[in-house]
Every structure is written in structure tokens, then in C-alpha cells.
Design a protein around this motif. Structure first.
Motif, PDB file in Angstrom:
ATOM      1  N   LEU A 263      -8.154   6.557  -3.385  1.00  0.00           N
ATOM      2  CA  LEU A 263      -7.334   5.135  -3.371  1.00  0.00           C
ATOM      3  C   LEU A 263      -8.037   3.937  -4.101  1.00  0.00           C
ATOM      4  CD1 LEU A 263      -6.019   5.993   0.034  1.00  0.00           C
ATOM      5  CD2 LEU A 263      -5.162   6.394  -1.630  1.00  0.00           C
ATOM      6  N   SER A 264      -7.623   3.544  -4.598  1.00  0.00           N
ATOM      7  CA  SER A 264      -8.023   1.756  -5.048  1.00  0.00           C
ATOM      8  C   SER A 264      -7.416   0.714  -5.297  1.00  0.00           C
ATOM      9  CB  SER A 264      -7.808   2.215  -6.796  1.00  0.00           C
ATOM     10  OG  SER A 264      -8.979   3.081  -7.215  1.00  0.00           O
ATOM     11  N   ILE A 265      -7.975  -0.368  -4.527  1.00  0.00           N
ATOM     12  CA  ILE A 265      -7.228  -1.859  -5.182  1.00  0.00           C
ATOM     13  C   ILE A 265      -7.374  -1.996  -6.129  1.00  0.00           C
ATOM     14  CG2 ILE A 265      -8.256  -4.253  -3.802  1.00  0.00           C
ATOM     15  CD1 ILE A 265     -10.830  -3.359  -2.278  1.00  0.00           C
TER      16      ILE A 265
ATOM     17  N   ALA B 103       0.748  -1.232   0.252  1.00  0.00           N
ATOM     18  CA  ALA B 103      -0.433  -0.141   0.028  1.00  0.00           C
ATOM     19  C   ALA B 103       0.697   1.087  -0.169  1.00  0.00           C
ATOM     20  CB  ALA B 103      -0.802  -0.069   1.341  1.00  0.00           C
TER      21      ALA B 103
ATOM     22  N   ILE C  78      -2.737  -1.171  -3.428  1.00  0.00           N
ATOM     23  CA  ILE C  78      -3.629  -0.220  -2.613  1.00  0.00           C
ATOM     24  C   ILE C  78      -3.264   1.009  -3.127  1.00  0.00           C
ATOM     25  CG2 ILE C  78      -4.782   1.046  -0.852  1.00  0.00           C
ATOM     26  CD1 ILE C  78      -5.664  -1.383  -1.391  1.00  0.00           C
TER      27      ILE C  78
ATOM     28  N   PHE D  34     -11.662   1.877  -3.159  1.00  0.00           N
ATOM     29  CA  PHE D  34     -11.334   2.013  -2.028  1.00  0.00           C
ATOM     30  C   PHE D  34     -11.952   2.876  -1.385  1.00  0.00           C
ATOM     31  CE2 PHE D  34      -7.907   1.991   1.331  1.00  0.00           C
ATOM     32  CZ  PHE D  34      -8.544   1.475   2.504  1.00  0.00           C
TER      33      PHE D  34
ATOM     34  N   SER E  36      -9.102  -2.937 -11.059  1.00  0.00           N
ATOM     35  CA  SER E  36      -9.133  -2.018  -9.999  1.00  0.00           C
ATOM     36  C   SER E  36     -10.839  -1.569  -9.290  1.00  0.00           C
ATOM     37  CB  SER E  36      -7.928  -0.946 -10.217  1.00  0.00           C
ATOM     38  OG  SER E  36      -9.588  -0.058 -11.471  1.00  0.00           O
TER      39      SER E  36
ATOM     40  N   ALA F 241      -2.642   4.649   2.571  1.00  0.00           N
ATOM     41  CA  ALA F 241      -3.589   3.984   3.187  1.00  0.00           C
ATOM     42  C   ALA F 241      -2.653   2.633   4.267  1.00  0.00           C
ATOM     43  CB  ALA F 241      -3.456   2.648   1.856  1.00  0.00           C
TER      44      ALA F 241
END
Length: 293
Positions: free
Chosen positions: A269-271, A99, A147, A162, A159, A103
Motif C-alpha cells: 500500500l502506498s500514500i 483509501a 491510499i 505506507f 507516492s 486501508a
């Protein structure tokens, strides 16, 4: 050639760290044991895998060739363990999550703790890297989940949303900027900062932004966590850029922040994963867990 997973895990750790000592620490081995295992692996391969030097080690061409295979075998092993955990209660699986700074410090500690409580046979290794490096690690399959901030190149990856991440400026009581609703980062460079450690992804990003604006961050001190930074700010040592989410969690500092006017201060923020359907089931569960509001 016989492949021992401990040897492969050690080789990957040594190459990533650039040091046999650091690689041994990452894998929980003593330095003599790690050195002996590396020598044994080289003897089995019949070639030198690492070039030793005064500044550490680097992979030889043979080591570079072996590295992606070692990573792939380790990932397949973890995937198999995760799949089998469904049918064999008590079988442990281990997930590697990378991350960015915000994050890792502001959002993930409580979330990952709650997930671990609910899934007692899943272990998690959390590491911090810049978002661009996280994307590359996912492409190379050296991590399960990343992340990342929205500036990362996620081509070839999947993606999922988040959290929103907003950076704010933390001020000491009575500071010149107190009472302002917002300030531009370039204007804040007139003052002295408390920053994160030099190896922090966010700190490197902020210093690059300062240079682009024609200035630099005058750092009075650098610390390893936002909590320590905020405590120093409250004592009057300087100002600091911190995540708004974290500032809300720290007594005292929440009333001492103002917004940064710059567009980059608000990020999504993205996973990120390589292929969600191909992840071990524990990793798929964690992705779903992290998406909960």
C-alpha cells in the motif's frame, strides 16, 4: 457571476453522487434547500447545469465545463484555510482522504484517530474507492491524499510507502481447510463465502479475480465490515477473504486463518498525492504522520 462556496460544494457533490438528494446529504443540506441553491446557481449562470431524469441527474455540457473549475476553487479554498491555520489558532482545516477497502478498515481508523487527537483543528473526511479510481481522483484534484494498492497507475503522482497488505482466508472452526498452511484462491471457490457489500472496492476485485480463474464466488451473505463478516464466519456461515492485519485485531478469528498462495494476495500500500509540496500544511503533516512505522 457570484460564486458561493456552499453552492459549488453542493454542485460537485450532486454530480459525483448522481442525485440531488444524495448530494444534499453529503453537504449537510435539506433537499428543499439544496434544490433551491441549484436553481439559484443555474439562474446566475444563465444556463442549465444539470439534466434531471428518472434515474437521477447528470451534468449538462455547461455543468461539465463548470465542474473542474468548482473543484479547483474548493481545493484552493481548503489549501488557503490550511495555510492560514498556521497563523490563526482555532482556524479549522478539512482534509479529504480516499483509501481502498483494506486501508480504510484495517489500517487507517486508529492512525487517523491519533492524528485528530494531536491536531484538534484539522477535520478529516475518509472515503473508500478502488485504487484505480483513487489515482484518478488525485489527478483530478478531488482529494488531498490517497491510499492505494500497488496495481494502481500512479503516473503523474508522487507516492510514499505506507504498509504491507496481506489477504488471508478466514475459516469456521472445523472447516475442511483447517490445518492447511495455505490454499489457492481458485481452490477456495469450491466453498461458500461471506463477502463485503457489492459496492466494496475489494469485493469487486475478488469477484473479478474469481472470474479470471474460471469460477465465481458463491456468496451466502454480504456485510458492510470485516468485523461482521468474521463474526458470521465463526458461526459457520461460510469462509471469507480478510486482511491479515484486521484478523489479528479480532478475538477468535486470528487462530482461524490460512494464507492465500496467490501472488496478488500480498500487496504494498502506498500514500499517493499529486504534489506534496503544494498540499496544505495539515495535509503534509498527515502524510508524514502516516509514514511512521
Amino acid at each position: 457571476m457570484h460564486f458561493d462556496f456552499t453552492d459549488l460544494r453542493l454542485l460537485v457533490a450532486v454530480i459525483e453522487a448522481g442525485s440531488i438528494t444524495a448530494g444534499a446529504e453529503r453537504t449537510g443540506l435539506s433537499l428543499p434547500s439544496a434544490s433551491a441553491r441549484i436553481r439559484g446557481l443555474e439562474q446566475q449562470a444563465g444556463v442549465q447545469l444539470l439534466a434531471r431524469g428518472a434515474r437521477g441527474v447528470r451534468p449538462t455540457p455547461a455543468g461539465e465545463r463548470l465542474l473542474p473549475h468548482a473543484r479547483r476553487l474548493l481545493r484552493q479554498r481548503e489549501r488557503l484555510r490550511g495555510e492560514m491555520a498556521e497563523f490563526a489558532p482555532g482556524q479549522r482545516s478539512r482534509l479529504r482522504i480516499i483509501a481502498n477497502t483494506v486501508a480504510a478498515e484495517a489500517f487507517l481508523p486508529e492512525l487517523l484517530a491519533d492524528f485528530l487527537v494531536q491536531h484538534p483543528y484539522t477535520d478529516i473526511a475518509l472515503e473508500e474507492l478502488p485504487s484505480t479510481a483513487i489515482a484518478q481522483a488525485l489527478v483530478e484534484q478531488t482529494a488531498d491524499i490517497g491510499i492505494v494498492a500497488d496495481h494502481a497507475d500512479l503516473r503523474g503522482l508522487e507516492s510514499y510507502p505506507f504498509r504491507a497488505d496481506r489477504l488471508v482466508l478466514a475459516l469456521p472452526p472445523g472447516h475442511d481447510l483447517c490445518g492447511r498452511a495455505s490454499v489457492g484462491f481458485a481452490e477456495s471457490l469450491r466453498y461458500e463465502f461471506i463477502g463485503l457489500s457489492a459496492d466494496s472496492a475489494l469485493q469487486r476485485h475478488l469477484e473479478q479475480l474469481a472470474m479470471r480463474s474460471g469460477g465465481s464466488m458463491r456468496l451466502r451473505a454480504q456485510a458492510g465490515s470485516f468485523e461482521v463478516i468474521c463474526r458470521m464466519v465463526m458461526r459457520g456461515a461460510g469462509i471469507a477473504v480478510v486482511p491479515e492485519e484486521l484478523a489479528r485485531q479480532l478475538p477468535g478469528i486470528r487462530q482461524q486463518v490460512i494464507a492465500l498462495e496467490d501472488d496478488w494476495a500480498t500487496r504494498r500500500l502506498s500514500i499517493a498525492v499529486r504534489k506534496l509540496a503544494q498540499l496544505p500544511l495539515p495535509a503534509q503533516r498527515l502524510v508524514a504522520f502516516l509514514q511512521r512505522p
